[in-house]
Design an enzyme around this catalytic site. Structure first.
Site, mmCIF file in Angstrom:
data_model
loop_
_atom_site.group_PDB
_atom_site.id
_atom_site.type_symbol
_atom_site.label_atom_id
_atom_site.label_comp_id
_atom_site.label_asym_id
_atom_site.label_seq_id
_atom_site.Cartn_x
_atom_site.Cartn_y
_atom_site.Cartn_z
ATOM 1 N N GLY A 82 -38.683 39.676 17.835
ATOM 2 C CA GLY A 82 -39.522 40.917 18.093
ATOM 3 C C GLY A 82 -40.582 40.541 19.565
ATOM 4 O O GLY A 82 -40.905 39.423 19.555
ATOM 5 N N ARG A 146 -31.892 38.865 18.198
ATOM 6 C CA ARG A 146 -32.332 38.642 16.989
ATOM 7 C C ARG A 146 -31.003 37.459 16.607
ATOM 8 O O ARG A 146 -30.943 37.275 15.364
ATOM 9 C CB ARG A 146 -32.703 39.561 15.969
ATOM 10 C CG ARG A 146 -34.022 40.191 16.264
ATOM 11 C CD ARG A 146 -34.416 40.831 15.110
ATOM 12 N NE ARG A 146 -35.604 41.626 15.153
ATOM 13 C CZ ARG A 146 -36.792 41.300 14.935
ATOM 14 N NH1 ARG A 146 -36.771 39.897 14.770
ATOM 15 N NH2 ARG A 146 -37.891 41.894 15.269
ATOM 16 N N ASP A 177 -38.580 31.893 11.970
ATOM 17 C CA ASP A 177 -37.028 31.936 11.536
ATOM 18 C C ASP A 177 -36.425 31.176 13.027
ATOM 19 O O ASP A 177 -35.371 30.267 12.808
ATOM 20 C CB ASP A 177 -36.388 33.440 11.426
ATOM 21 C CG ASP A 177 -36.445 33.522 9.942
ATOM 22 O OD1 ASP A 177 -36.571 32.749 9.130
ATOM 23 O OD2 ASP A 177 -35.992 35.029 9.706
ATOM 24 N N LYS A 203 -44.509 32.144 18.361
ATOM 25 C CA LYS A 203 -44.511 33.397 18.992
ATOM 26 C C LYS A 203 -44.433 34.716 17.524
ATOM 27 O O LYS A 203 -43.832 34.216 16.555
ATOM 28 C CB LYS A 203 -43.600 33.968 19.766
ATOM 29 C CG LYS A 203 -43.391 35.691 20.126
ATOM 30 C CD LYS A 203 -41.886 36.066 19.665
ATOM 31 C CE LYS A 203 -41.598 36.276 18.348
ATOM 32 N NZ LYS A 203 -40.506 37.028 18.183
ATOM 33 N N THR A 204 -45.288 35.616 17.520
ATOM 34 C CA THR A 204 -45.039 36.733 16.635
ATOM 35 C C THR A 204 -46.358 37.465 16.298
ATOM 36 O O THR A 204 -47.424 36.889 16.086
ATOM 37 C CB THR A 204 -44.544 36.474 15.138
ATOM 38 O OG1 THR A 204 -44.477 37.668 14.267
ATOM 39 C CG2 THR A 204 -45.334 35.344 14.285
ATOM 40 N N ILE A 205 -46.430 38.787 16.502
ATOM 41 C CA ILE A 205 -47.709 39.565 16.454
ATOM 42 C C ILE A 205 -48.027 39.535 14.922
ATOM 43 O O ILE A 205 -49.147 39.731 14.663
ATOM 44 C CB ILE A 205 -47.309 41.198 16.598
ATOM 45 C CG1 ILE A 205 -46.304 41.649 16.047
ATOM 46 C CG2 ILE A 205 -47.177 41.207 18.245
ATOM 47 C CD1 ILE A 205 -46.334 43.514 16.149
ATOM 48 N N ASP A 206 -46.869 39.519 14.060
ATOM 49 C CA ASP A 206 -47.386 39.124 12.531
ATOM 50 C C ASP A 206 -48.425 38.194 12.114
ATOM 51 O O ASP A 206 -49.024 38.507 11.056
ATOM 52 C CB ASP A 206 -46.200 38.992 11.756
ATOM 53 C CG ASP A 206 -44.899 40.295 11.905
ATOM 54 O OD1 ASP A 206 -45.388 41.013 12.397
ATOM 55 O OD2 ASP A 206 -43.906 40.086 11.386
ATOM 56 N N LYS A 243 -62.213 66.501 8.310
ATOM 57 C CA LYS A 243 -61.068 67.490 7.412
ATOM 58 C C LYS A 243 -60.039 66.643 7.133
ATOM 59 O O LYS A 243 -59.431 67.088 6.385
ATOM 60 C CB LYS A 243 -60.901 68.564 8.232
ATOM 61 C CG LYS A 243 -60.215 68.703 9.560
ATOM 62 C CD LYS A 243 -59.956 69.823 10.136
ATOM 63 C CE LYS A 243 -59.112 69.907 11.349
ATOM 64 N NZ LYS A 243 -58.780 71.332 12.107
#
Ligand code: FBP
Length: 552
Positions: A82, A146, A177, A203-206, A243
């Site tokens: 990703g 991927r 991975d 790397k990974t935003i996670d 609201k």
């Protein structure tokens, strides 16, 4: 009319910062090796599997002579998985490092992710081409994918392509991975004495590829700041209109680091942390009860509005749902041909129900129809359910609504509940990298060249001391095997890089837990605003709350 924004023009010219060691000439930087390392667990098994690369020492760069840095080399680079903000700068740093070593060296970018190296699809990255991507988000410079590089056939094909292009080092920019596969590739190349080095970049935003030596994966800083801006804007709207309850699902395949960081940045009324749900073995109905309680209490205080953050991976951490999903994955994988002949949802769910255990059949039955449908959708290439496509935020809204109706009928609730749902994920993955990610990524790429020049393989580029200004960052590398353990994947024991989940006994979660009750009932929203690229240091260069808390 130009297609280029003013910010884009300005960012092309931005100079990312580097650790101070890199103010020296490449040939005046040498590697210093520490003590041999061990994997996080399963040392004996991993030692056997990674005969050639296991247990190498940690590397740190310091002033000293390395004439090899001036050698002419060809390097290949791959973007894997990703998107995460800053990928272009890793490539820019790598390119500038290689060219600083020797202007005749070349960088090849494999196209479309790992498949590029086995299909021999690559471009030579030139200075002119690269300049259109510096300090920008996205992976479009060479594309990503991927495909997993894991079989010997793949490794041999990759080796052939490298030989054809005279490539002697491959840099793989990816998550846990992809870096596991980088470790396998590096081991294979080393065993074959191929002379091709493999270097990984985290790397990974996670944010779940981290450990003592990798303080954070790149992209997390920018992605969480982007989501926090949007959450803050929604909070202000919610506090103005008074609201709506906004239920916001936040990306993060498994771990809840993104939700936790955004909570620390914005102070929402409710944040669910998947790891806590799992540790406390909370059922779905217990989660719904807790959310409903906050909605009712706020309503009693005259505040029929609020903001709730939900991590993308939640569903797989709820005990009964985890079992249900695992049964579904297995049943659907084992009976793929038969399942494909069932064309209506009614036929699919009837057949599935017959094959599920009693408990899972019940867990499936209490889910709203749309969620049942999403659970039966296409699997990812590894046979897993695609959690980003499950609308957990809608599931929670529907179940809270039902609960409130029950209370209303019993005369226990007289307030109103009106909701909006959101999913923030793709909005943050390709944002212009923050100054932090611009410099961090550039440094990771630049540093990857020095790992190559030091003759290392099976290493991850590592920049430490990140809570400090870039000049104080420490550049080095850690062996990929150091991050590994053995895990059962699809019934087989496999070597993998250990995923870092949120630790409930660590500072970020503790800081959140100490404040969440107050945030639930007393509106305490914090508005971070948009990422700032130019301006005062404390506004432009502040790292994440997670990093600051972890570094204390
Ligand atoms: P990586 O682990 O490859 O960095 O990707 C993470 C992620 O953004 C997750 O947060 C999300 O669940 C997933 O990718 C979405 O994948 P896709 O891009 O295939 O929709």
């Amino acid at each position: 009319m130009t297609n280029m924004s003013k910010l884009q023009e300005a960012r092309y010219k931005y100079t990312p910062a580097l650790p101070s060691i890199y103010s020296n000439k490449p040939e005046d930087i040498k590697v210093s090796m520490g003590k041999p390392t061990e994997s996080v667990s399963d040392q004996a098994a991993l030692k056997q599997l990674f005969d050639a690369t296991y247990g190498e020492p940690e590397a740190v760069f310091e002033k000293g002579s390395n004439p090899d840095a001036k050698k002419k080399i060809n390097v290949g680079v791959i973007l894997s998985g990703g998107q995460a903000p800053g990928g272009h700068n890793v490539i820019a740093g790598l390119f500038d490092g290689i060219k600083a070593g020797n202007p005749d060296s070349k960088l090849y970018g494999f196209l479309g992710g790992p498949s590029g190296i086995i299909e021999d699809k690559a471009i030579e990255i030139t200075s002119e081409y690269l300049d259109g991507y510096r300090n920008t988000g996205g992976f479009d410079i060479i594309g990503s994918g991927r495909t997993k590089l894991e079989s010997e056939e793949h490794f041999d094909m990759a080796l052939e392509v490298c030989a054809k292009k005279g490539i002697t080092a491959v840099v793989i920019i990816g998550g846990d991975d992809s870096n596991t596969n980088a470790a396998l590739l590096g081991e294979y190349f080393a065993k074959k004495k191929s002379g091709v080095q493999v270097i990984g970049v985290p790397k990974t935003i996670d944010g779940d590829l981290k450990n003592e030596s990798i303080e954070i994966s790149f992209g997390f800083d920018t992605a969480t700041k982007t989501y926090s801006e949007l959450i803050g804007n929604i909070m202000r709207d919610s506090n103005s209109a008074k609201k709506y309850w906004h239920f916001i699902k936040l990306m993060g395949r498994s771990a809840s680091h993104i939700a936790l960081e955004c909570a620390l940045e914005t102070h929402p009324n409710i944040t669910i942390i998947s790891e806590e749900v799992e540790q406390k073995q909370k059922t779905l109905s217990e989660i719904i009860d807790e959310v409903t309680k906050v909605v009712m209490q706020r309503s009693e205080n005259g505040e029929s509005f609020g903001v709730a953050l939900i991590p993308e991976g939640l569903i797989e951490f709820i005990p009964e749902m985890k079992i249900l999903i695992s049964e579904l994955n297995n049943i659907m994988a084992e009976n793929a041909t038969h399942f494909a002949t069932l064309h209506t949802f009614e036929d699919q769910s009837e057949w599935i129900n017959k094959n599920l255990s009693k408990d899972s059949s019940y867990a499936f039955s209490i889910l709203p129809n749309n969620i049942q449908r999403q659970l039966l959708m296409d699997r990812d290439p590894h046979g897993n359910v695609q959690v980003s496509r499950i609308e957990t935020e809608k599931l929670i809204i529907e179940m809270v609504e039902d609960k409130l109706k029950e209370f209303k009928n019993a005369g226990k609730f007289s307030g109103s509940f009106s909701s909006q749902n959101h999913f923030f994920g793709y909005e943050g993955r390709c944002a212009f990298p923050s100054n932090f990610d611009s410099s961090y990524c550039y440094s990771l790429g630049y540093n990857a060249f020095f790992l190559i020049a030091a003759g290392l393989t099976g290493y991850m580029s590592a920049i430490k001391n990140l809570a400090k200004p870039a000049s104080d960052w420490v550049a080095g590398g850690i062996p990929l095997t150091m991050m590994m353990n053995m895990e059962t994947r699809h019934g087989k024991s496999k070597p993998v890089i250990k995923k870092a989940l949120v630790e409930l006994d660590q500072a970020p979660f503790k800081a959140f837990a100490a404040n969440r009750e107050e945030w639930a009932l007393r509106t305490s929203f914090k508005y971070p605003g948009a990422i700032q690229y130019y301006g005062p240091d404390e506004v432009c260069n502040r790292p994440t709350e997670t990093l600051i808390l972890e570094s204390k």
